[in-house]
Write an enzyme that holds these catalytic residues in place. Structure first.
Site, PDB file in Angstrom:
ATOM      1  N   LYS A 110       1.000  -1.311   0.042  1.00  0.00           N
ATOM      2  CA  LYS A 110      -0.096  -0.093  -0.099  1.00  0.00           C
ATOM      3  C   LYS A 110       0.926   1.279  -0.247  1.00  0.00           C
ATOM      4  CE  LYS A 110      -2.282  -1.004   3.808  1.00  0.00           C
ATOM      5  NZ  LYS A 110      -1.606  -2.477   4.480  1.00  0.00           N
ATOM      6  N   ARG A 147      -9.499   0.662   9.190  1.00  0.00           N
ATOM      7  CA  ARG A 147      -8.867  -0.777   9.415  1.00  0.00           C
ATOM      8  C   ARG A 147     -10.146  -1.544  10.311  1.00  0.00           C
ATOM      9  NH1 ARG A 147      -3.137   0.501   9.188  1.00  0.00           N
ATOM     10  NH2 ARG A 147      -1.874  -1.406   9.734  1.00  0.00           N
ATOM     11  N   ARG A 181      12.224  -5.535   5.155  1.00  0.00           N
ATOM     12  CA  ARG A 181      12.280  -4.071   4.699  1.00  0.00           C
ATOM     13  C   ARG A 181      12.795  -3.017   5.491  1.00  0.00           C
ATOM     14  NH1 ARG A 181       5.683  -2.855   4.730  1.00  0.00           N
ATOM     15  NH2 ARG A 181       5.606  -2.501   7.091  1.00  0.00           N
ATOM     16  N   ARG A 235      11.426  -0.284  10.982  1.00  0.00           N
ATOM     17  CA  ARG A 235      10.277  -0.476  12.064  1.00  0.00           C
ATOM     18  C   ARG A 235      10.351  -1.141  13.056  1.00  0.00           C
ATOM     19  NH1 ARG A 235       4.988   0.581   8.227  1.00  0.00           N
ATOM     20  NH2 ARG A 235       4.200  -0.449  10.330  1.00  0.00           N
ATOM     21  N   ARG A 265      -0.194  -8.564  13.249  1.00  0.00           N
ATOM     22  CA  ARG A 265      -0.575  -7.597  12.478  1.00  0.00           C
ATOM     23  C   ARG A 265      -1.644  -8.184  11.394  1.00  0.00           C
ATOM     24  NH1 ARG A 265       4.466  -4.634  11.001  1.00  0.00           N
ATOM     25  NH2 ARG A 265       3.096  -3.458   9.389  1.00  0.00           N
TER      26      ARG A 265
HETATM   27  P1  AMP Z   1       0.956   0.901   9.038  1.00  0.00           P
HETATM   28  O1  AMP Z   1       1.944   1.542   8.915  1.00  0.00           O
HETATM   29  O2  AMP Z   1      -0.278   1.021   8.482  1.00  0.00           O
HETATM   30  O3  AMP Z   1       1.054  -0.619   8.944  1.00  0.00           O
HETATM   31  O4  AMP Z   1       0.333   0.918  10.767  1.00  0.00           O
HETATM   32  C1  AMP Z   1       1.379   0.581  11.841  1.00  0.00           C
HETATM   33  C2  AMP Z   1       0.400   0.370  13.150  1.00  0.00           C
HETATM   34  O5  AMP Z   1      -0.110   1.620  13.291  1.00  0.00           O
HETATM   35  C3  AMP Z   1      -0.598  -0.707  13.164  1.00  0.00           C
HETATM   36  O6  AMP Z   1      -0.043  -1.994  13.139  1.00  0.00           O
HETATM   37  C4  AMP Z   1      -1.399  -0.042  14.302  1.00  0.00           C
HETATM   38  O7  AMP Z   1      -0.710  -0.440  15.308  1.00  0.00           O
HETATM   39  C5  AMP Z   1      -1.389   1.416  13.834  1.00  0.00           C
HETATM   40  N1  AMP Z   1      -2.399   1.825  13.054  1.00  0.00           N
HETATM   41  C6  AMP Z   1      -2.252   2.375  11.667  1.00  0.00           C
HETATM   42  N2  AMP Z   1      -3.226   2.851  11.182  1.00  0.00           N
HETATM   43  C7  AMP Z   1      -4.139   2.400  11.967  1.00  0.00           C
HETATM   44  C8  AMP Z   1      -5.872   2.399  12.065  1.00  0.00           C
HETATM   45  N3  AMP Z   1      -6.532   3.187  10.894  1.00  0.00           N
HETATM   46  N4  AMP Z   1      -6.363   1.924  13.174  1.00  0.00           N
HETATM   47  C9  AMP Z   1      -5.886   1.451  14.052  1.00  0.00           C
HETATM   48  N5  AMP Z   1      -4.417   1.531  14.292  1.00  0.00           N
HETATM   49  C10 AMP Z   1      -3.857   1.715  13.178  1.00  0.00           C
END
Ligand code: AMP
Length: 216
Positions: free
Chosen positions: A13, A88, A127, A161, A172
């Site tokens: 994404k 989400r 990554r 990360r 996740r």
């Molecule tokens: P991402 O960078 O999208 O993989 O997000 C990393 C982490 O941020 C996720 O595993 C969640 O802990 C938190 N996070 C990001 N976006 C959301 C969302 N829309 N709702 C809840 N938690 C989020």
């Protein structure tokens, strides 16, 4: 044009969103990036989110919707946006409907990046990115052309990360299956969903998304 990119962690994404940003000026709205910035800045939101993110769980709908709502009020969003990592949950999908209606905006497409989950752990745990410009790299699939030097900005500093380790990635994915995948029918019922093969090479995925946006 306003779209959601939907898919599990590691589906590509973020990679596709930055391509669309470079090619079309669409603004990438990554709630993960917003939360990481809040953690780095030590804001009250960041302090609440840090441990939840490191465990691979979801931050509360209220917090995430709050930061997204503020971001949607910034003028650049009018150029068109790509939601990456939001919504989400079903609650977030409903909140998004309300926010967009309030702000006079609408969604054009929900693009689902379909991927093989087992490949994701390998993709995510390898990554890393340039600490200065954010360019993405991978231990096996995309090393810098000159070892230790970013291809784009020449920096020698890279970062990973904290939630890109195998145990957290598996959590996740569990969260994605339980809470995020079930929102697809909501958008299918609105006729907005388009499916793209997220296992194809990056350029092919990009071409497929561009074709959808161009109505081809
Ligand atoms: P991402 O960078 O999208 O993989 O997000 C990393 C982490 O941020 C996720 O595993 C969640 O802990 C938190 N996070 C990001 N976006 C959301 C969302 N829309 N709702 C809840 N938690 C989020």
């Amino acid at each position: 044009m306003n779209i959601i990119l939907l898919g599990p962690p590691g589906a590509g994404k973020g990679t596709q969103a930055s391509r669309l940003n470079a090619e079309r000026g669409m603004v990438q709205l990554s709630t993960g990036d917003m939360l990481r910035a809040a953690v780095a800045a030590g804001t009250p939101v960041g302090l609440k989110a840090k441990a939840v993110m490191e465990a691979g769980e979801l931050v509360s709908d209220e917090i995430v919707t709050g930061i997204l709502s503020e971001r949607l009020d910034q003028p650049d969003v009018k150029q068109g946006f790509i939601l990456d990592g939001y919504p989400r949950t079903a609650t977030q999908a409903e909140s998004l409907e309300r926010l967009l209606a309030e702000k006079g905006m609408a969604l054009d497409y929900v693009i689902e990046l379909a991927v093989d989950e087992e490949a994701l752990v390998d993709r995510i745990t390898g990554r890393y990115s340039c600490a200065k410009c954010g360019e993405g790299y991978h231990d096996r699939y995309k090393q810098p052309k000159v070892a230790g030097t970013c291809d784009v900005c020449g920096s020698h500093e890279f970062k990973r990360r904290p939630d890109d380790n195998e145990a957290t990635v598996r959590n996740r994915l569990v969260e994605y299956r339980a809470k995020t995948a079930p929102i697809l029918p909501f958008y299918e019922a609105k006729g907005l969903v388009r499916r793209v093969d997220g296992m194809a090479p990056i350029g092919e995925v990009n071409t497929a998304i561009e074709a959808i946006l161009d109505g081809r």
